[in-house]
Write a protein that holds these residues in place. Sequence first.
Motif, PDB file in Angstrom:
ATOM      1  N   GLY A 139      34.454  36.793  42.049  1.00 25.53           N
ATOM      2  CA  GLY A 139      35.776  36.732  42.628  1.00 25.53           C
ATOM      3  C   GLY A 139      36.770  37.570  41.861  1.00 25.53           C
ATOM      4  N   LEU A 140      38.042  37.309  42.129  1.00 26.48           N
ATOM      5  CA  LEU A 140      39.139  38.037  41.495  1.00 26.48           C
ATOM      6  C   LEU A 140      39.797  37.131  40.459  1.00 26.48           C
ATOM      7  CD1 LEU A 140      41.142  40.437  41.371  1.00 26.48           C
ATOM      8  CD2 LEU A 140      42.412  39.303  43.214  1.00 26.48           C
ATOM      9  N   VAL A 141      39.987  37.664  39.263  1.00 30.24           N
ATOM     10  CA  VAL A 141      40.607  36.895  38.186  1.00 30.24           C
ATOM     11  C   VAL A 141      41.493  37.821  37.373  1.00 30.24           C
ATOM     12  CG1 VAL A 141      38.668  37.293  36.608  1.00 30.24           C
ATOM     13  CG2 VAL A 141      40.122  35.267  36.310  1.00 30.24           C
ATOM     14  N   GLN A 142      42.528  37.257  36.781  1.00 34.33           N
ATOM     15  CA  GLN A 142      43.406  38.054  35.945  1.00 34.33           C
ATOM     16  C   GLN A 142      42.801  38.262  34.568  1.00 34.33           C
ATOM     17  OE1 GLN A 142      47.243  36.073  35.953  1.00 34.33           O
ATOM     18  NE2 GLN A 142      47.942  37.361  37.639  1.00 34.33           N
ATOM     19  N   ALA A 143      43.210  39.338  33.932  1.00 30.65           N
ATOM     20  CA  ALA A 143      42.749  39.607  32.572  1.00 30.65           C
ATOM     21  C   ALA A 143      43.052  38.416  31.676  1.00 30.65           C
ATOM     22  CB  ALA A 143      43.401  40.871  32.033  1.00 30.65           C
ATOM     23  N   GLY A 144      42.092  38.081  30.842  1.00 29.15           N
ATOM     24  CA  GLY A 144      42.225  36.917  29.972  1.00 29.15           C
ATOM     25  C   GLY A 144      41.686  35.642  30.581  1.00 29.15           C
ATOM     26  N   GLY A 145      41.387  35.678  31.853  1.00 34.13           N
ATOM     27  CA  GLY A 145      40.888  34.506  32.549  1.00 34.13           C
ATOM     28  C   GLY A 145      39.395  34.324  32.397  1.00 34.13           C
ATOM     29  N   SER A 146      38.880  33.311  33.106  1.00 28.08           N
ATOM     30  CA  SER A 146      37.472  32.967  33.031  1.00 28.08           C
ATOM     31  C   SER A 146      36.865  32.874  34.421  1.00 28.08           C
ATOM     32  CB  SER A 146      37.283  31.627  32.305  1.00 28.08           C
ATOM     33  OG  SER A 146      37.762  31.685  30.986  1.00 28.08           O
ATOM     34  N   LEU A 147      35.562  33.039  34.454  1.00 29.11           N
ATOM     35  CA  LEU A 147      34.821  32.945  35.703  1.00 29.11           C
ATOM     36  C   LEU A 147      33.387  32.591  35.350  1.00 29.11           C
ATOM     37  CD1 LEU A 147      35.750  33.517  38.658  1.00 29.11           C
ATOM     38  CD2 LEU A 147      34.694  35.766  38.434  1.00 29.11           C
TER      39      LEU A 147
ATOM     40  N   LYS B  27      38.219  41.127  30.796  1.00 36.04           N
ATOM     41  CA  LYS B  27      38.988  42.354  30.681  1.00 36.04           C
ATOM     42  C   LYS B  27      38.802  43.178  31.958  1.00 36.04           C
ATOM     43  CE  LYS B  27      37.811  42.512  25.748  1.00 36.04           C
ATOM     44  NZ  LYS B  27      37.181  43.329  24.673  1.00 36.04           N
ATOM     45  N   PRO B  28      39.734  44.052  32.271  1.00 33.84           N
ATOM     46  CA  PRO B  28      39.563  44.899  33.462  1.00 33.84           C
ATOM     47  C   PRO B  28      38.254  45.687  33.435  1.00 33.84           C
ATOM     48  CG  PRO B  28      41.825  45.001  32.718  1.00 33.84           C
ATOM     49  CD  PRO B  28      41.082  44.213  31.676  1.00 33.84           C
ATOM     50  N   GLU B  29      37.809  46.064  32.254  1.00 36.65           N
ATOM     51  CA  GLU B  29      36.556  46.816  32.161  1.00 36.65           C
ATOM     52  C   GLU B  29      35.316  45.965  32.447  1.00 36.65           C
ATOM     53  OE1 GLU B  29      39.007  46.662  29.898  1.00 36.65           O
ATOM     54  OE2 GLU B  29      38.214  46.688  27.847  1.00 36.65           O
ATOM     55  N   ASP B  30      35.497  44.663  32.619  1.00 36.24           N
ATOM     56  CA  ASP B  30      34.382  43.803  33.037  1.00 36.24           C
ATOM     57  C   ASP B  30      34.181  43.838  34.550  1.00 36.24           C
ATOM     58  OD1 ASP B  30      35.474  41.451  30.579  1.00 36.24           O
ATOM     59  OD2 ASP B  30      33.732  42.776  30.438  1.00 36.24           O
ATOM     60  N   THR B  31      35.085  44.496  35.253  1.00 36.46           N
ATOM     61  CA  THR B  31      34.972  44.598  36.704  1.00 36.46           C
ATOM     62  C   THR B  31      33.691  45.324  37.086  1.00 36.46           C
ATOM     63  OG1 THR B  31      37.361  44.578  37.041  1.00 36.46           O
ATOM     64  CG2 THR B  31      36.024  45.596  38.765  1.00 36.46           C
ATOM     65  N   ALA B  32      32.889  44.679  37.926  1.00 37.08           N
ATOM     66  CA  ALA B  32      31.602  45.238  38.322  1.00 37.08           C
ATOM     67  C   ALA B  32      30.930  44.299  39.317  1.00 37.08           C
ATOM     68  CB  ALA B  32      30.692  45.413  37.099  1.00 37.08           C
ATOM     69  N   VAL B  33      29.861  44.770  39.889  1.00 35.01           N
ATOM     70  CA  VAL B  33      28.956  43.887  40.621  1.00 35.01           C
ATOM     71  C   VAL B  33      27.956  43.340  39.611  1.00 35.01           C
ATOM     72  CG1 VAL B  33      27.230  43.682  42.443  1.00 35.01           C
ATOM     73  CG2 VAL B  33      29.217  45.193  42.756  1.00 35.01           C
ATOM     74  N   TYR B  34      27.839  42.046  39.574  1.00 36.13           N
ATOM     75  CA  TYR B  34      26.950  41.384  38.616  1.00 36.13           C
ATOM     76  C   TYR B  34      25.666  40.965  39.324  1.00 36.13           C
ATOM     77  CZ  TYR B  34      30.453  41.373  34.976  1.00 36.13           C
ATOM     78  OH  TYR B  34      31.346  41.772  33.999  1.00 36.13           O
ATOM     79  N   TYR B  35      24.545  41.353  38.735  1.00 39.75           N
ATOM     80  CA  TYR B  35      23.232  41.067  39.280  1.00 39.75           C
ATOM     81  C   TYR B  35      22.434  40.206  38.306  1.00 39.75           C
ATOM     82  CZ  TYR B  35      24.158  45.205  42.205  1.00 39.75           C
ATOM     83  OH  TYR B  35      24.699  46.120  43.064  1.00 39.75           O
ATOM     84  N   CYS B  36      21.669  39.272  38.846  1.00 40.26           N
ATOM     85  CA  CYS B  36      20.691  38.606  38.004  1.00 40.26           C
ATOM     86  C   CYS B  36      19.306  39.136  38.354  1.00 40.26           C
ATOM     87  CB  CYS B  36      20.752  37.085  38.139  1.00 40.26           C
ATOM     88  SG  CYS B  36      20.285  36.421  39.744  1.00 40.26           S
ATOM     89  N   ALA B  37      18.446  39.082  37.374  1.00 36.26           N
ATOM     90  CA  ALA B  37      17.095  39.593  37.523  1.00 36.26           C
ATOM     91  C   ALA B  37      16.152  38.679  36.766  1.00 36.26           C
ATOM     92  CB  ALA B  37      17.004  41.020  36.992  1.00 36.26           C
ATOM     93  N   ALA B  38      14.906  38.633  37.206  1.00 36.57           N
ATOM     94  CA  ALA B  38      13.931  37.748  36.576  1.00 36.57           C
ATOM     95  C   ALA B  38      12.579  38.435  36.466  1.00 36.57           C
ATOM     96  CB  ALA B  38      13.798  36.446  37.361  1.00 36.57           C
TER      97      ALA B  38
ATOM     98  N   VAL C 186      38.479  42.045  37.743  1.00 37.98           N
ATOM     99  CA  VAL C 186      39.453  41.561  36.762  1.00 37.98           C
ATOM    100  C   VAL C 186      40.689  42.448  36.859  1.00 37.98           C
ATOM    101  CG1 VAL C 186      39.895  40.993  34.352  1.00 37.98           C
ATOM    102  CG2 VAL C 186      37.560  40.834  35.276  1.00 37.98           C
ATOM    103  N   SER C 187      41.799  41.849  37.221  1.00 39.85           N
ATOM    104  CA  SER C 187      43.033  42.614  37.364  1.00 39.85           C
ATOM    105  C   SER C 187      43.818  42.606  36.053  1.00 39.85           C
ATOM    106  CB  SER C 187      43.884  42.021  38.484  1.00 39.85           C
ATOM    107  OG  SER C 187      44.270  40.701  38.164  1.00 39.85           O
ATOM    108  N   SER C 188      44.537  43.681  35.823  1.00 41.05           N
ATOM    109  CA  SER C 188      45.309  43.814  34.578  1.00 41.05           C
ATOM    110  C   SER C 188      46.703  43.247  34.721  1.00 41.05           C
ATOM    111  CB  SER C 188      45.375  45.278  34.164  1.00 41.05           C
ATOM    112  OG  SER C 188      45.943  46.046  35.198  1.00 41.05           O
TER     113      SER C 188
END
Length: 126
Positions: free
Chosen positions: A10-18, A87-98, A124-126
């Motif tokens: 989802g969308l979260v502000q910088a400094g936030g958690s997800l 951080k804004p640089e954490d913005t990405a599509v996150y994939y899990c793999a096994a 992550v928005s700034s």
Amino acid sequence: QVQLVESGGGLVQAGGSLRVSCAASGRTFTSYTVGWFRQAPGKEREFVAAIRWSGTSTFYAGSTKGRFTISRDNAKNTVYLQMNSLKPEDTAVYYCAADSSITTATMRKMDEYDYWGQGTQVTVSS
């Protein structure tokens, strides 16, 4: 076969958690190492974290260590990635793999994983 489905992005502000989740179905999941990778626009997919089947061994990329925590609940066939101090640089599509044959030497290599989810967007928005 192992099927993986990510959720929780989802969308979260910088400094936030997800917290993102990776739910598995199919073969016995408990014997698999699970990794999280991410891919930002225009960049290569990169390793984020991994966890052994037992849950007692975890591994992190340098950029996420101390901020991200990977965990698993084998009873629920689910692996979690708790992301704090985003951080804004954490913005990405996150994939899990096994994969069942991952070693300490190979767990950061995406080509070593046989099973992948479809990804979940984290912004992550700034």
